[in-house]
Design an enzyme around this catalytic site. Structure first.
Site, short mmCIF file in Angstrom:
data_model
loop_
_atom_site.label_atom_id
_atom_site.label_comp_id
_atom_site.label_asym_id
_atom_site.label_seq_id
_atom_site.Cartn_x
_atom_site.Cartn_y
_atom_site.Cartn_z
N GLY A 45 0.86 -1.18 0.00
CA GLY A 45 0.00 0.00 0.00
C GLY A 45 0.89 1.22 0.00
O GLY A 45 2.04 1.16 0.44
N THR A 46 0.36 2.32 -0.50
CA THR A 46 1.25 3.46 -0.71
C THR A 46 0.98 4.67 0.17
O THR A 46 1.40 4.67 1.32
CB THR A 46 1.32 3.79 -2.19
OG1 THR A 46 0.00 3.80 -2.72
CG2 THR A 46 2.11 2.74 -2.94
N THR A 47 0.26 5.69 -0.30
CA THR A 47 0.31 6.97 0.42
C THR A 47 -0.93 7.27 1.27
O THR A 47 -2.06 7.10 0.82
CB THR A 47 0.50 8.11 -0.60
OG1 THR A 47 1.59 7.76 -1.44
CG2 THR A 47 0.79 9.42 0.09
#
Lengths: 267, 263
Positions: A45-47
């Protein structure tokens, strides 16, 4: 269930679900898991961004999960309610992070039911610390989980943000924060635009702008998907509790941001 | 060398039952009854901290009478059982039937195997999407389970209260009617006389099927007082005094006074 409930079910003392799980079903505890050596590729997962506003705090996350150069999922959800007055967003190995959130949610509700009162916001933040610490072994094998925790502090009547490092270090952030691969860009965007005392609506706008900037420069962060109408998950916590903003409300803000970027790409 | 006296198993069980029943009979009663939007629990309890009624899971609650330390023990076990099951499987897989079974096994084992039985009686209740899906289980000190419908009265003074509720209970009545009926019923003494339990001494909670996830909610403070309406004078003429009090209070009372159950 055969026979009476085992003794650890009725043992008084601990109000922690994690501790109970260690007795009743230790194999379910993430921290007890033994990993064989080696590296595996799993979705990341990123931001995530969080912004404090006059009546609480807003948290937003993009919808992308990546695995190397592949988009593993385009509509993953990475911001969750932790309980009635707090939210948690996750960056890092998605599978482990979602499991951690699930355990954290049960942990908070379990305490509330057993003790008859809700943990303080600092107490909740500390519980999360110990869970991250339990994941240290996996983090060292490249399966790190880095959550961002935010909530409404009923005692101080303010929104607060807590960030963590992989070793479980807990840091209180002021005004705004971001974690994940696009966080550098999101944080820079927030630094330039954030003003003290923003309203909830302004904070939502700031968060979506910051996610747009993160997606602009980080390939692992998903931008607004206009064709599929996949918008960031946005949650707001105020003295009335945590709520997820409905899609049409978020969609309208995203549309405004996109329209303005058509004219001024830098925002 | 002395030979221990022979006591028949029947006698042992009977003695244990008598012992448990006596303990339970000393405590104040707790009433569980269905109303239009869910299930109401009410009991006389001067303490605001030591509860007899508690949340177990999203749609499941627990009420108990008897010895506090013993039913508190079972409450902890119930919350742990439910949270573990929900964590292992899914939130929808936690059912009152499963919990009632676990309690029955536990109480049954304690009754037969330990020297002293638990002096407790429990209700495990679950609200469904519709009233027809509601479930009510009564568990006694020896591990017997009974599925009940409509209402359950537990504790020392259960006979007169039960009779009182049976004649007046309407499972489709709104919450305020159910709350008032519960208070009136709990105020009935064994000799037929009545007194009024104040809102402070009434522990009340609901499983409200209209609430989104966690159906359990305690009824406390101003909300409980509002639901109870003006205090009854204890002579059974509550239906007459309630509207008068409301009108004399002038514009202060904006809520319509609902019909008081026929007293």
């Amino acid at each position: 269930m055969h026979g009476r409930l085992p003794a650890h079910f009725t043992a008084p003392g601990s109000a922690s679900f994690t501790e109970f799980l260690g007795l009743a079903a230790p194999d379910l505890l993430p921290s007890r898991r033994q990993l064989p050596p080696g590296v595996i590729d799993a979705p990341h997962g990123t931001t995530i961004v969080a912004v404090v506003h006059a009546s609480g705090v807003v948290m937003a996350g993009d919808r992308r999960a990546t695995m190397g150069n592949v988009i593993a999922q385009r509509d993953i959800e990475k911001v969750f309610p932790a309980d009635d007055y707090s939210v948690v967003g996750i960056a890092g190995t998605a599978g482990l992070a979602i499991e951690m959130v699930k355990l954290f949610q049960v942990e908070l509700e379990h305490f509330e039911k057993l003790e008859g009162h809700v943990l303080s916001l600092d107490g909740k933040a500390n519980r999360l610390t110990s869970m991250i610490r339990g994941n240290l072994g996996m983090a060292m094998q490249g399966l790190a989980v880095v959550p961002l925790f935010a909530g409404y502090d009923l005692d101080g009547a303010v929104g607060r943000i807590f960030s963590y490092d992989v070793t479980g270090g807990r840091y209180e952030e002021h005004s705004f924060h971001s974690v994940g691969s696009g966080s550098t860009f999101a944080r820079s965007a927030l630094k330039k635009r954030y003003r003290d005392g923003v309203t909830e609506a302004e904070a939502v706008r700031l968060a979506i702008d910051a996610l747009y900037d993160a997606a602009d420069d980080d390939s692992a962060t998903g931008g607004p998907d206009l064709s599929r109408k996949i918008w960031p998950v946005v949650m707001s916590v105020t003295d009335e509790g945590a709520r997820r903003l409905p899609d049409d409300e978020v969609g309208a803000v995203v549309q405004t941001v996109v329209d303005e970027r058509m004219v001024q790409p830098g925002g | 060398m002395s030979t221990p006296f022979y006591v028949s198993p029947e006698q042992v069980m009977k003695d244990k039952s008598d012992y448990a029943r006596k303990g339970i009979a000393r405590g104040r009663s707790v009433l569980t009854l269905a109303y239009a939007d869910g299930i109401l629990f009410a009991g006389e309890n001067p303490s605001n901290a030591l509860h007899k009624i508690s949340e177990i899971y999203d749609r499941i609650a627990f009420a108990a009478v008897g010895k506090y330390n013993e039913f508190e023990n079972l409450r902890l076990a119930g919350v742990r059982y439910a949270d573990l099951r929900g964590y292992q499987y899914d939130r929808r897989d936690v059912t009152s039937r499963g919990l009632a079974n676990a309690y029955a096994q536990t109480l049954g084992t304690i009754f037969t195997e330990s020297g002293k039985p638990y002096e407790v009686e429990l209700v495990v209740a679950e609200v469904g999407q519709r009233a027809a899906d509601d479930q009510l289980y009564r568990l006694t000190y020896d591990g017997s389970v009974a599925e009940e419908h409509g209402f359950v009265v537990m504790g020392g003074n259960s006979e007169p209260i039960s009779t009182f509720v049976k004649e007046r209970h309407d499972p489709t009545a709104p919450l305020e009617v159910a709350v008032r009926l519960a208070r009136e019923a709990l105020s009935t003494a064994p000799d037929g006389s009545t007194r009024t339990i104040s809102a402070d001494d009434l522990e009340a909670a609901v499983l409200d099927r209209t609430r989104p996830r966690r159906a359990f909610q305690r009824l406390v403070g101003p909300r409980l007082e509002r639901l109870l309406g003006p205090a009854l004078d204890g002579t059974g003429t509550g239906a007459d005094t309630a509207p008068t009090d409301a009108s004399s209070a002038g514009t202060g009372t904006t809520e319509p006074t609902p019909e008081t159950p026929t007293a």
